[in-house]
Design a protein around this motif. Structure first.
Motif: not given
Length: 143
Positions: A1-5, A36-44, A65-68, A86-95
């Motif tokens: 299960m993919l989740k925002d961490i 991920y604590q201070t920037g605009n990045g997100r971690l799943f 979408l830049i994979i870091r 990668i595939l699940e992230l693509l389903l999650e990200v909007e736009p």
């Protein structure tokens, strides 16, 4: 299960996974976790049976979408988790982004190429280390 961490990026299990995607140096791992604590990045993270198996860290710049960071526990590599992240992230990200971009070292070229990314050499970015830019053009609904 993919989740925002994103908020959990400083936890030891997350930092362990981050360590697989950066130069193996404690300071590099700390910088990655802090991003991920201070920037605009997100971690799943991808969790199965309560165990964090993989992570994907990213940000979005000009509708790309830049994979870091992308990492899977060593004992679970080659089982499709990286592709799945990668595939699940693509389903999650909007736009939906126009493209997914990753800048990588040579050892990851075959992985990205095998899942449909175009791979371009960026030349020697550090002494003796060639870097590559991987690009996946995202098909929009109706295209």
């Amino acid at each position: 299960m993919l989740k925002d961490i994103t908020k959990q990026s400083l936890q030891p299990e997350v930092k362990e996974l981050l360590s697989y995607s950066v130069f193996p140096d404690p300071e590099a791992v700390d910088r990655a976790a802090s991003f991920y604590q201070t920037g605009n990045g997100r971690l799943f993270g991808y969790e199965e049976d309560g165990l964090l198996l993989g992570i994907i860290g990213f940000d979005v710049v000009r509708n790309e979408l830049i994979i870091r960071h992308l990492a899977v526990l060593p004992e679970n590599r080659g089982l499709g988790y990286g592709r799945g992240l990668i595939l699940e992230l693509l389903l999650e990200v909007e736009p939906k982004p126009d493209a997914i971009i990753a800048e990588i070292d040579e050892e990851a070229v075959d992985f990205y190429r095998s899942i449909g990314f175009e791979v371009y050499s960026m030349g020697e970015q550090y002494p003796g280390i060639e870097r590559f830019r991987c690009v996946y053009e995202v098909e929009k609904a109706g295209d």
